[in-house]
Design a protein around this motif. Structure first.
Motif, PDB file in Angstrom:
ATOM      1  N   ASP B 102      30.889  31.711  49.233  1.00 31.90           N
ATOM      2  CA  ASP B 102      31.181  31.585  47.805  1.00 31.90           C
ATOM      3  C   ASP B 102      30.876  32.927  47.140  1.00 31.90           C
ATOM      4  N   ILE B 103      31.875  33.528  46.484  1.00 28.10           N
ATOM      5  CA  ILE B 103      31.586  34.810  45.816  1.00 28.10           C
ATOM      6  C   ILE B 103      31.786  34.698  44.309  1.00 28.10           C
ATOM      7  N   THR B 104      31.637  33.469  43.796  1.00 23.38           N
ATOM      8  CA  THR B 104      31.863  33.254  42.362  1.00 23.38           C
ATOM      9  C   THR B 104      31.035  34.196  41.472  1.00 23.38           C
ATOM     10  N   PRO B 105      29.697  34.332  41.717  1.00 20.01           N
ATOM     11  CA  PRO B 105      28.921  35.189  40.802  1.00 20.01           C
ATOM     12  C   PRO B 105      29.402  36.638  40.794  1.00 20.01           C
ATOM     13  N   GLU B 106      29.711  37.150  42.000  1.00 24.42           N
ATOM     14  CA  GLU B 106      30.132  38.550  42.085  1.00 24.42           C
ATOM     15  C   GLU B 106      31.477  38.767  41.418  1.00 24.42           C
ATOM     16  N   MET B 107      32.342  37.716  41.432  1.00 26.03           N
ATOM     17  CA  MET B 107      33.698  37.878  40.931  1.00 26.03           C
ATOM     18  C   MET B 107      33.803  37.620  39.429  1.00 26.03           C
ATOM     19  N   ALA B 108      32.769  36.939  38.872  1.00 26.82           N
ATOM     20  CA  ALA B 108      32.889  36.472  37.498  1.00 26.82           C
ATOM     21  C   ALA B 108      33.287  37.584  36.531  1.00 26.82           C
ATOM     22  N   SER B 109      32.654  38.755  36.706  1.00 27.50           N
ATOM     23  CA  SER B 109      32.907  39.831  35.749  1.00 27.50           C
ATOM     24  C   SER B 109      34.287  40.450  35.927  1.00 27.50           C
ATOM     25  N   LEU B 110      34.927  40.147  37.059  1.00 25.11           N
ATOM     26  CA  LEU B 110      36.227  40.777  37.326  1.00 25.11           C
ATOM     27  C   LEU B 110      37.390  39.927  36.831  1.00 25.11           C
ATOM     28  N   LYS B 111      37.102  38.689  36.411  1.00 27.14           N
ATOM     29  CA  LYS B 111      38.190  37.753  36.138  1.00 27.14           C
ATOM     30  C   LYS B 111      39.246  38.322  35.192  1.00 27.14           C
ATOM     31  N   ASP B 112      38.794  39.000  34.129  1.00 26.40           N
ATOM     32  CA  ASP B 112      39.746  39.497  33.137  1.00 26.40           C
ATOM     33  C   ASP B 112      40.600  40.631  33.675  1.00 26.40           C
ATOM     34  N   GLN B 113      40.134  41.244  34.783  1.00 25.95           N
ATOM     35  CA  GLN B 113      40.861  42.408  35.300  1.00 25.95           C
ATOM     36  C   GLN B 113      41.849  42.027  36.396  1.00 25.95           C
ATOM     37  N   ILE B 114      41.952  40.743  36.702  1.00 32.40           N
ATOM     38  CA  ILE B 114      42.776  40.336  37.838  1.00 32.40           C
ATOM     39  C   ILE B 114      43.942  39.483  37.358  1.00 32.40           C
ATOM     40  N   ALA B 115      45.132  39.748  37.932  1.00 28.69           N
ATOM     41  CA  ALA B 115      46.330  39.019  37.538  1.00 28.69           C
ATOM     42  C   ALA B 115      46.103  37.519  37.724  1.00 28.69           C
ATOM     43  N   PRO B 116      46.451  36.701  36.722  1.00 33.68           N
ATOM     44  CA  PRO B 116      46.177  35.256  36.808  1.00 33.68           C
ATOM     45  C   PRO B 116      46.815  34.592  38.035  1.00 33.68           C
ATOM     46  N   VAL B 117      48.044  34.986  38.405  1.00 29.39           N
ATOM     47  CA  VAL B 117      48.695  34.388  39.579  1.00 29.39           C
ATOM     48  C   VAL B 117      47.792  34.537  40.802  1.00 29.39           C
ATOM     49  N   THR B 321      39.573  45.695  47.428  1.00 23.81           N
ATOM     50  CA  THR B 321      40.633  45.050  46.657  1.00 23.81           C
ATOM     51  C   THR B 321      40.660  45.495  45.204  1.00 23.81           C
ATOM     52  N   ASN B 322      39.619  46.229  44.765  1.00 26.58           N
ATOM     53  CA  ASN B 322      39.564  46.588  43.348  1.00 26.58           C
ATOM     54  C   ASN B 322      39.355  48.067  43.072  1.00 26.58           C
ATOM     55  N   ASN B 323      38.811  48.797  44.044  1.00 26.27           N
ATOM     56  CA  ASN B 323      38.527  50.198  43.800  1.00 26.27           C
ATOM     57  C   ASN B 323      39.813  51.001  43.717  1.00 26.27           C
ATOM     58  N   LEU B 324      39.880  51.924  42.762  1.00 29.59           N
ATOM     59  CA  LEU B 324      41.138  52.640  42.554  1.00 29.59           C
ATOM     60  C   LEU B 324      41.487  53.564  43.712  1.00 29.59           C
ATOM     61  N   ASP B 325      40.473  54.168  44.356  1.00 29.29           N
ATOM     62  CA  ASP B 325      40.766  55.022  45.519  1.00 29.29           C
ATOM     63  C   ASP B 325      41.380  54.188  46.636  1.00 29.29           C
ATOM     64  N   ILE B 336      51.734  47.881  48.191  1.00 23.95           N
ATOM     65  CA  ILE B 336      51.306  46.612  47.592  1.00 23.95           C
ATOM     66  C   ILE B 336      51.416  46.695  46.081  1.00 23.95           C
ATOM     67  N   TRP B 337      51.445  45.553  45.446  1.00 27.47           N
ATOM     68  CA  TRP B 337      51.401  45.465  43.991  1.00 27.47           C
ATOM     69  C   TRP B 337      50.053  44.849  43.672  1.00 27.47           C
ATOM     70  N   PRO B 338      49.085  45.694  43.224  1.00 28.77           N
ATOM     71  CA  PRO B 338      47.689  45.241  43.180  1.00 28.77           C
ATOM     72  C   PRO B 338      47.459  44.098  42.197  1.00 28.77           C
ATOM     73  N   ALA B 339      46.509  43.250  42.564  1.00 28.38           N
ATOM     74  CA  ALA B 339      46.113  42.171  41.670  1.00 28.38           C
ATOM     75  C   ALA B 339      45.192  42.718  40.581  1.00 28.38           C
ATOM     76  N   GLN B 340      44.478  43.775  40.904  1.00 25.10           N
ATOM     77  CA  GLN B 340      43.582  44.442  39.955  1.00 25.10           C
ATOM     78  C   GLN B 340      44.454  45.146  38.908  1.00 25.10           C
ATOM     79  N   LEU B 341      44.382  44.655  37.644  1.00 25.65           N
ATOM     80  CA  LEU B 341      45.339  45.104  36.644  1.00 25.65           C
ATOM     81  C   LEU B 341      45.217  46.593  36.341  1.00 25.65           C
ATOM     82  N   SER B 342      43.962  47.115  36.348  1.00 25.56           N
ATOM     83  CA  SER B 342      43.823  48.530  35.993  1.00 25.56           C
ATOM     84  C   SER B 342      44.517  49.422  37.013  1.00 25.56           C
ATOM     85  N   ALA B 343      44.664  48.924  38.258  1.00 24.65           N
ATOM     86  CA  ALA B 343      45.298  49.737  39.298  1.00 24.65           C
ATOM     87  C   ALA B 343      46.802  49.845  39.082  1.00 24.65           C
TER      88      ALA B 343
END
Lengths: 292, 429, 303
Positions: B102-117, B321-325, B336-343
């Protein structure tokens, strides 16, 4: 008499010229067996771009074979050769252990009359009838319980017991080891184990080589057992490695020429082994016509 | 063993983003990472360069098709990889088998940055089980040069697609516009997502299985007609036959997603620059006319429930999956078409992919397709469903009939299997 | 066998020799078999909401009932038998033909042919299937290419019917050589004076083959036949390798593929165990029956 003793010399002196119809039938059989392999060689000699454009049965002349072998070597920094090495370990180690165990069991069954002999022999023969596929899954689960899954042992251990090997060793030991020699050893006061190693083993060697080769080929060609047992690609034998290459593709263009070349290279060691050791194939063991 | 001090300082910038007091270890942590993607070693090399104290080794123990089986095997044996790539559709099976953390706590802060799909594909109820890598805007790739010669336009709707497929057959019996592979249930599922089908849906604790909806059966009937009239080929994707047809110009198109260009490039390197791309055709009317496609493939990164280094493993999973490098390398090597919106603002995503130098609007197109892609979720027995589909659709293609019946079979299997296992499940109607 | 014992062999001694084999087969054959039976009586039930967690529970014979009523299993047996009916007689027939031809006096290229026909034995089933897969597939098939060049109709190796022959061909290709060598070796073991006597009586080579060689070869033929049958039950690699290439082979094409599918793809280990026990029981039963029939017949045929 070895399996490959030439028929012509043994039966020389019969009247008449060459037997053409049998010759033609044999040549047709040989062509059927060799043409697909020739196609494999021709395909492996083509550059990736030539594979589907040049005629199938013409080899490529642009140095494709060396290029393909080079790409094969580069594939994931030499993983292909690691798989070859693993195959050699599984087949060589497994066949050696299997031959040893079979020789002892065959000797024990042939040369001692003991309570439970019939039961042991019947059980081992019955085991021939259980398909390996049925056993592979629970074997895997048991190996997992012992913490041996995905190790070399998980493939080696199930390869050791060979009912056929034990059967052949029993037949062979009964035929070639004279009881008088064993008795002589006993008179000299040698222990039973010593008698086996110093008197029993030597005459069995030609038969043991056959058992070794049969097991070697069987393990080398096995796919399902290592496929189920192994989760680490560094432990894969060639069959499983090539299969994953086909299913996963690679980052290199020309994956098909790579697979074809890989398939070709993978069958060369066994063919070489056959040609080198053909004198030692004693398949007359299997048909039961053993003469000492 | 730790690397030289100055290198630790140099990488501190990258590491500090995610290090939350985990880097107490003075010894180098070794992580294994299962991923079958081409070029993945090059992306991981960036991490290893930047994190000398957490070394990641890539293993290709299993392809996408065998990942659940191999992971369960390794898990049972007690030596699973610390981190693994997993396709979205296989993630639920890993969860129910207890293989992933379960990685819910680690992911919580990223929710807004990830494509909803993408977020919906890795989150069940309130629990997040993996970190999504990308989404799969669906596209149709076609041989621009040959279609232009034949005077055929790239299709924008499925009606046009059918007309174009038949026009290709009429113009040259040796060529097909596209193929319909019976061995690719993921493709067909995505095609039915486009008409609103939700194969699995979870509301609270209640599952709904909706595979054989009337709209989905119409999609099946459409493809049955194309197959029966020999308007499309029935070869299997990834077979050598398909590879040869893609290379020699007898197959003029490929229904796929944003990540297809490097795959085509591997098969047919000589056709670089000869391909064009349009969004997946749409239905001009009826159910789903507003939808651009479905969820086809795509993968996420999950952390093993048995890893001895959970902090480091989670850190790496989120990094890759989230780092820009990392994503920049991913985009360059694997489109790929990243799920991380800032990318999605990375400079490479403003240019055409190498293999399609003319498609300057490639990623703009991807962004637009993504907006109209419906959110779906996969269920706990996807592999059983896909297996039934392969066998039933293989037979239907041989018979050239009964495509809609395939969906009924899959529906029955999935529903029956889930009821038997004790899920609370109903059929969609 | 009379044995004079100068000092008696202790009863433990034979077990020193057969012990390792017995212990290992208990571990690698008997234990997994028993374990399979235990697994087959259990099943998975999910508890907890949402995705839930899987739990193992005792389900009695439910898995066996599911397996027995699974039409796909019986269809798989049907396909396996079809391949067996094609391959076993052809493998034995060709092996016997080639062995007899090799044994004909003054045949040319015998050594070359013998080795050539034996070579496919060295090719693993997976590799052979990959190779033949290329040879069958439209678009890459050399056979179709030749047919096209000659203006002949191109054969389709992957229709629902032709695929039986395509798979059988791979099995035959790999199996003829090994059986040929066994039979040929058995032939070489027949004393040559038998033939000389027959020739003096005026028999030609055909009559010698028909009336002397064939009857004496019967035990070896029975044995190779049994090997081929056991091979047929284990049919797995060939259809598995061809499955992704065409529409014609399903993932449950033969019973062993069904077991594999259940166990690994569909993640239902217990159903897979029940099916494999069922297969083991059926095939063991069939093999024992066949073994007894052929043994009685071959013993009856012996003089």
């Amino acid at each position: 008499m070895s399996a490959f003793t030439d028929g012509k010399t043994a039966r020389a002196g019969v009247r008449g010229g060459s037997a053409w119809i049998p010759t033609v039938i044999l040549i047709l059989g040989a062509l059927y067996c060799l043409l697909p392999l020739y196609w494999l060689v021709a395909a492996a000699s083509k550059l990736p771009g030539e594979l589907f454009t040049l005629p199938s049965f013409l080899p490529g002349f642009s140095g494709g074979l060396w290029e393909n072998i080079a790409s094969l070597t580069n594939y994931r920094s030499g993983r292909y050769w690691l798989w070859t090495w693993n195959s050699l370990i599984y087949a060589g180690g497994g066949a050696a252990l299997s031959t040893m165990v079979s020789a002892m069991a065959g000797y024990g069954l042939a040369k001692y009359n003991f309570a439970g002999r019939g039961l042991v022999f019947g059980f081992l023969l019955g085991a021939v009838l259980i398909p390996g596929v049925v056993l592979a899954v629970p074997q895997y689960l048991l190996m997992s319980k012992l913490g041996l899954a995905s190790t070399y042992w998980s493939v080696l251990i199930p390869s050791i017991v060979s009912p056929l090997g034990i059967y052949l060793c029993r037949v062979y030991a009964a035929a070639v080891i004279p009881d008088e020699l064993l008795e002589a050893g006993r008179i000299d006061g040698a222990s039973e184990v010593r008698i086996f190693f110093s008197i029993g083993l030597a005459p069995m060697i030609p038969g043991l080589i056959t058992v070794f080769l049969l097991q070697f080929v069987g393990i080398w060609n096995n796919f399902l057992l290592p496929f189920i047992m192994l989760a680490d690609e560094r432990l894969f034998p060639l069959t499983v490695g090539l299969y994953t290459m086909v299913n996963q593709g690679t980052e290199q263009p020309g994956v098909y020429t790579l697979i074809i070349t890989g398939a070709l290279v993978s069958i060369l060691p066994l063919i070489a082994l056959f040609l080198l050791l053909q004198r030692y194939w004693r398949l007359d063991l299997i048909s039961g016509s053993v003469k000492g | 063993m730790s690397g030289p001090f100055y290198r630790m300082l140099a990488c501190a910038g990258t590491a500090a983003l995610f290090l939350s007091g985990a880097a107490t270890a003075q010894e180098r942590v070794e992580l294994t990472y299962w991923n079958w993607a081409p070029h993945i070693d090059e992306v991981v090399a960036i991490w290893n360069e930047a994190n000398p104290d957490i070394h990641v080794t890539v293993s290709r123990a299993a392809g996408a098709a065998e990942i659940v089986q191999k992971l369960s095997a390794a898990h049972t044996a007690g030596n699973p990889p610390d981190v693994t790539n997993v396709t979205y559709q296989d993630l639920p099976a890993l969860v129910v088998n207890g293989l992933v953390a379960d990685i819910t706590p680690e992911m919580a802060s990223l929710k807004d940055q990830i494509a909803p799909v993408a977020w919906d594909l890795v989150t069940f109820g309130d629990t997040t089980w993996a970190t999504p890598q990308g989404t799969s805007p669906m596209m149709f790739f076609y041989r621009k040069d040959i279609l232009t010669d034949l005077g055929i336009e790239a299709p924008a709707t499925w009606e046009e697609f059918e007309a174009a497929a038949k026009a290709v057959r009429a113009a040259d019996p040796g060529k097909y516009l596209a193929h319909f592979p019976s061995s690719d249930p993921g493709l067909f599922a995505a095609l039915t997502h486009q008409v609103g089908a939700q194969w699995w849906r979870l509301d609270g604790d209640q599952w709904t299985v909706g595979i054989n909806t009337p709209a989905a059966k119409e999609v099946a009937a459409y493809w049955e007609r194309l197959v029966a009239e020999d308007a499309v080929s029935t070869m299997q994707t990834w077979s050598p036959e398909w590879g040869a047809a893609m290379a020699d110009g007898s197959l003029l198109g490929f229904i796929s997603a944003v990540w297809a260009p490097p795959l085509i490039a591997n098969l047919a390197p000589d056709t670089q620059g000869k391909w064009g791309v349009v969004p997946l055709p749409r239905w001009s009317q009826g159910t789903g006319a507003e939808l651009s496609g479905g969820v086809m493939g795509g993968s996420a990164t999950a952390v093993s429930s048995l890893t001895k280094h959970p902090e480091e493993a989670k850190e790496f999973a989120i990094w890759i999956t989230n780092n820009l490098d990392a994503l920049s390398a991913y985009v360059r090597l694997m489109n790929i078409w990243p799920a991380q919106l800032s990318a999605r603002d990375l400079p490479q995503l403003k240019e055409a992919p190498t293999f399609l130098p003319d498609a300057t609007d490639f990623y703009t197109m991807a962004a637009e397709i993504d907006v109209d892609t419906p959110s779906v979720s996969w269920g706990p027995n996807v592999s059983a469903a896909f297996d039934v589909y392969r066998n039933a659709m293989g037979e239907a293609v041989q018979n050239k009939s009964g495509f809609a019946g395939v969906l009924d079979q899959v529906q029955q299997t999935v529903f029956g299997d889930m009821s038997n296992q004790g899920y609370s499940v109903v059929e969609a109607q | 066998m009379r044995r004079k014992r100068y000092h008696p062999v202790p009863p433990i001694t034979p077990w020193l020799f057969v012990g390792p084999a017995v212990a290992l087969s208990l571990f690698t054959i008997l234990a997994p078999f028993v374990y399979s039976i235990m697994l087959s009586l259990r099943g998975i039930r999910v508890s907890g909401g949402g995705l839930g967690r899987r739990e193992e529970v005792f389900v009695g014979l439910a898995n066996y009932w599911t397996a027995l009523t699974n039409a796909e299993l019986w269809a798989g047996f049907g396909r396996m038998l079809t391949v067996g009916i094609i391959t076993v007689p052809l493998i034995l027939g060709f092996a016997l033909l080639f062995a007899l031809m090799l044994d004909v006096p003054r045949v040319r290229f015998a050594r070359f042919s013998r080795i050539a026909i034996f070579v496919p034995y060295a090719v693993p089933g997976v590799i052979a299937s990959l190779m033949w897969g290329f040879i069958y597939l439209p678009g890459v098939s050399p056979i179709r290419e030749i047919a096209a060049n000659l203006g002949l109709p191109q054969p389709d190796f992957f229709t629902r019917d032709s695929v039986y022959w395509s798979i059988s061909n791979i099995v035959i290709w790999g199996g003829v050589g090994f059986n040929m060598v066994i039979l040929f070796t058995a032939l070489r073991g027949i004393p040559a004076d038998l033939y000389d006597a027959a020739r003096i009586d005026g028999c030609n080579e055909w009559q010698i083959a028909r009336h002397i060689k064939l009857p004496l070869l019967l035990p070896a033929i029975v044995l190779t036949g049994l090997f081929s049958l056991i091979g047929m039950i284990q049919l797995f690699s060939e259809p598995t390798t061809l499955e992704p290439l065409s529409n014609a082979v399903s993932t449950t094409w033969v019973p062993m593929m069904l077991v594999y599918r259940d166990t690994f793809v569909a993640q239902s280990l217990h159903a897979g165990a029940a099916t494999s026990i069922l297969i083991a029981v059926l095939t063991t039963f069939a093999s024992v029956v066949l073994f007894w029939i052929t043994r009685r017949r071959s013993q009856g045929g012996r003089t």
